[in-house]
Design a protein around this motif. Structure first.
Motif, mmCIF file in Angstrom:
data_model
loop_
_atom_site.group_PDB
_atom_site.id
_atom_site.type_symbol
_atom_site.label_atom_id
_atom_site.label_comp_id
_atom_site.label_asym_id
_atom_site.label_seq_id
_atom_site.Cartn_x
_atom_site.Cartn_y
_atom_site.Cartn_z
ATOM 1 N N GLN A 169 1.187 -1.615 0.311
ATOM 2 C CA GLN A 169 -0.494 -0.042 0.304
ATOM 3 C C GLN A 169 1.472 1.258 0.658
ATOM 4 O OE1 GLN A 169 -3.117 -0.051 -0.554
ATOM 5 N NE2 GLN A 169 -3.234 -2.162 -0.745
ATOM 6 N N HIS A 223 2.657 9.535 -3.175
ATOM 7 C CA HIS A 223 2.341 8.673 -4.874
ATOM 8 C C HIS A 223 1.816 10.265 -5.732
ATOM 9 C CE1 HIS A 223 0.463 6.646 -8.480
ATOM 10 N NE2 HIS A 223 -0.687 7.364 -8.349
ATOM 11 N N GLU A 248 4.801 1.132 -12.796
ATOM 12 C CA GLU A 248 3.753 0.898 -12.952
ATOM 13 C C GLU A 248 3.839 -0.553 -12.854
ATOM 14 O OE1 GLU A 248 1.356 2.408 -12.538
ATOM 15 O OE2 GLU A 248 2.045 4.689 -12.135
ATOM 16 N N ARG A 249 4.708 -1.048 -13.836
ATOM 17 C CA ARG A 249 4.756 -2.870 -13.638
ATOM 18 C C ARG A 249 5.420 -2.833 -12.119
ATOM 19 N NH1 ARG A 249 7.280 -4.968 -19.247
ATOM 20 N NH2 ARG A 249 5.695 -3.818 -20.882
ATOM 21 N N ARG A 274 4.774 -1.549 -9.638
ATOM 22 C CA ARG A 274 4.178 -0.968 -8.471
ATOM 23 C C ARG A 274 2.668 -1.908 -8.684
ATOM 24 N NH1 ARG A 274 2.892 4.437 -10.105
ATOM 25 N NH2 ARG A 274 4.418 4.924 -8.431
ATOM 26 N N ALA A 275 2.691 -2.472 -9.594
ATOM 27 C CA ALA A 275 1.651 -4.241 -9.638
ATOM 28 C C ALA A 275 2.070 -4.704 -8.937
ATOM 29 C CB ALA A 275 0.985 -3.698 -11.132
ATOM 30 N N ASN A 276 3.621 -5.436 -9.550
ATOM 31 C CA ASN A 276 4.312 -6.312 -8.904
ATOM 32 C C ASN A 276 4.133 -6.586 -7.650
ATOM 33 O OD1 ASN A 276 4.850 -8.935 -10.643
ATOM 34 N ND2 ASN A 276 4.941 -7.174 -11.903
ATOM 35 N N ASN A 277 4.299 -4.965 -6.408
ATOM 36 C CA ASN A 277 4.496 -5.109 -5.399
ATOM 37 C C ASN A 277 3.423 -4.954 -4.463
ATOM 38 O OD1 ASN A 277 6.362 -4.183 -3.131
ATOM 39 N ND2 ASN A 277 5.091 -2.349 -3.338
ATOM 40 N N ARG A 278 2.233 -4.425 -5.708
ATOM 41 C CA ARG A 278 0.846 -4.481 -4.543
ATOM 42 C C ARG A 278 0.422 -5.794 -4.373
ATOM 43 N NH1 ARG A 278 -1.011 0.152 -7.619
ATOM 44 N NH2 ARG A 278 -1.486 -1.171 -9.300
ATOM 45 N N GLN A 279 0.847 -7.248 -5.670
ATOM 46 C CA GLN A 279 0.602 -8.493 -4.873
ATOM 47 C C GLN A 279 1.413 -8.877 -4.245
ATOM 48 O OE1 GLN A 279 -0.251 -10.716 -9.216
ATOM 49 N NE2 GLN A 279 -0.526 -8.369 -9.649
ATOM 50 N N GLY A 330 8.753 -7.350 -8.801
ATOM 51 C CA GLY A 330 8.606 -5.952 -8.783
ATOM 52 C C GLY A 330 9.831 -4.905 -8.625
ATOM 53 N N TYR A 355 11.565 -4.791 -11.618
ATOM 54 C CA TYR A 355 11.450 -3.799 -12.408
ATOM 55 C C TYR A 355 11.603 -2.252 -11.960
ATOM 56 C CZ TYR A 355 8.614 -5.912 -15.671
ATOM 57 O OH TYR A 355 7.843 -7.356 -16.419
#
Length: 462
Positions: A116, A122, A168-169, A171-176, A181, A184
């Motif tokens: 998060q 952000h 953005e990639r 961030r997306a991997n980090n959220r998962q 992440g 990237y």
């Protein structure tokens, strides 16, 4: 005695003789020789000499005005470029660099915070990207399409979407919670460090170089104008002395007015250009040099902060050739450069307490930052990652807090030095304002006055 027969023609001349009735034809010169003859004839009389002197005087004064108009217009145009174009573009280039470096720092900070990402981090990242994009568009509209600056702007415009896509990639991997992440993020940082920031630095160097050139052009002495003016003044004084010696009259109002006009233009030119040179040089030495050092210091602080964050993100995954942590090594290099830039900025500020105070505050915060960083590294080396993370990005007594203090102090120092530059450069430009048109008008009036003064003398011969 022999007589010639009646009606016979008289005998012609003998060999080698000339007939007494023969007429030698008159030799005629061309139009050029006639003009020379008239000029020579005019120069032998006092009215003729006065007319020639009046024409020469009027021509010299007009030439003085024309040369001054052209030379000072060029200097004024360069001064306008300093204020209206060169320095703003240089400042925009520095802001582009800072925005990109800060965006990279915010991206790493947000990644460190976990799945998060903090909303304020952000928003700061998004604002940096938008600001860099906006400034790139504005710079593109103010540069020549064939210039090196335009090429760098094009390069940055092409690379920026690639960078944001990688973020953005990450961030997306980090959220998962995926380790990909971090890869990237490191790849994005590498693109920023190896491609975007060097292009932004080249843009800044090009625009700063153009600023230096425009300032130097504005400060060049108008030697041709000064020489022509002194020559016109010398001839005017000679003419008045000649008039006094021949007529015993001290003053000729026309010649006196022409001399006064020439003196006014010469004084205006000398004083105005001296003031312009002094102010523009002050703007460069006390304003732009400090701005350059402070911009570099702020960029060094941003890069050091990004490397500090990436040290925890990579956790020893990226090493130098000698086996040490690359990001930690780069952090140390950046902090060393930051300290050196701040010492230089302090020296340039001199006795200006308003300018030196924020620099001193930044130096104090840098020392605190380094001390807190050492403690965080010691904690991380003991294997206490979460505790080390809190010492880096926590809300209080963290390296992030020290970094913010450094950044705020540098922002204050930059605002002060920008104001100093704007005032000095504006005064320099103002010193040349009105001089080209004023010189032309005064020269025209001086030429008319010189002609009137000579005609006054000519009227005495009628």
């Amino acid at each position: 005695m022999t007589h010639a027969p009646s009606g016979a023609a008289p005998p012609g001349p003998g060999p080698g003789e000339t007939s007494p009735h023969a007429t030698v034809p008159a030799q005629r010169g061309g139009p050029g020789s006639e003009a020379v003859a008239r000029l020579r004839s005019a120069a032998t009389t006092e009215p003729g000499r006065l007319r020639i002197a009046g024409a020469v005087l009027a021509l010299l004064v007009v030439v003085f005005g024309a040369v001054t108009f052209l030379e000072v217009s060029a200097r004024a145009s360069s001064a306008d470029a300093v204020v209206e174009r060169s320095q703003p573009l240089s400042a925009d280039a520095a802001s582009i660099y800072r925005s990109l470096a800060d965006a990279d720092t915010m991206a790493a900070s947000g990644f460190l915070a976990g799945a998060q990402e903090p909303e304020d981090v952000h928003r700061k990242y998004e604002a940096d990207i938008k600001e860099a994009s906006r400034l790139l568009v504005r710079a593109a509209g103010s540069t020549d399409a064939s210039s090196s600056s335009h090429e760098e702007i094009t390069t940055l415009g092409e690379l920026l979407p690639e960078y944001t896509g990688l973020i953005e990639r990450a961030r997306a991997n980090n959220r998962q919670g995926l380790p990909l992440g971090g890869a990237y993020l490191r790849y994005a940082n590498q693109k920023m460090a190896d491609e975007l920031l060097p292009a932004a630095e080249r843009l800044y160097a090009a625009e700063t170089g153009r600023l230096a050139t425009d300032s130097a052009d504005a400060r060049r002495w108008p030697f041709l104008s000064l020489t022509t003016g002194l020559l016109a003044l010398a001839v005017l004084l000679w003419m008045q002395r000649r008039n006094y010696l021949r007529t015993n009259r001290v003053l000729n109002q026309g010649l006196l007015a022409a001399t006064a006009a020439a003196v006014v233009v010469l004084l205006w030119l000398t004083v105005g250009h001296t003031v312009a040179r002094t102010e523009l040089r002050g703007a460069m030495v006390h304003g732009q040099q400090s701005l350059d050092v402070l911009n570099k210091a702020r960029i060094d602080s941003l890069k050091a902060r990004a490397n500090e964050n990436l040290t925890l993100v990579a956790r020893g995954a990226v090493l130098t050739e000698d086996g040490t942590d690359k990001y930690e090594t780069d952090y140390g290099t950046g902090m060393k450069a930051l300290g050196a830039q701040l010492e230089t900025a302090k020296r340039l500020a001199g006795d200006d307490s308003t300018g030196s105070r924020p620099v001193e505050d930044a130096l104090g915060s840098v020392s605190e930052w380094q001390e807190r960083h050492r403690k965080a590294r010691t904690t991380d080396d003991r294997g206490e990652y979460e505790s080390a993370l809190k010492q880096i990005i926590g809300p209080k007594d963290t390296t992030g807090e020290s970094f913010e203090q450094v950044d705020d102090a540098l922002e204050q120092a930059l605002a002060h030095e920008q104001g100093e530059f704007d005032v000095a450069a504006g005064d320099g430009r103002g010193a040349l304002g009105g001089l080209p048109a004023g010189a032309a008008v005064l020269a025209a009036l001086g030429a008319l006055a010189a002609i009137a003064g000579v005609n006054r003398r000519l009227s005495e011969y009628r």
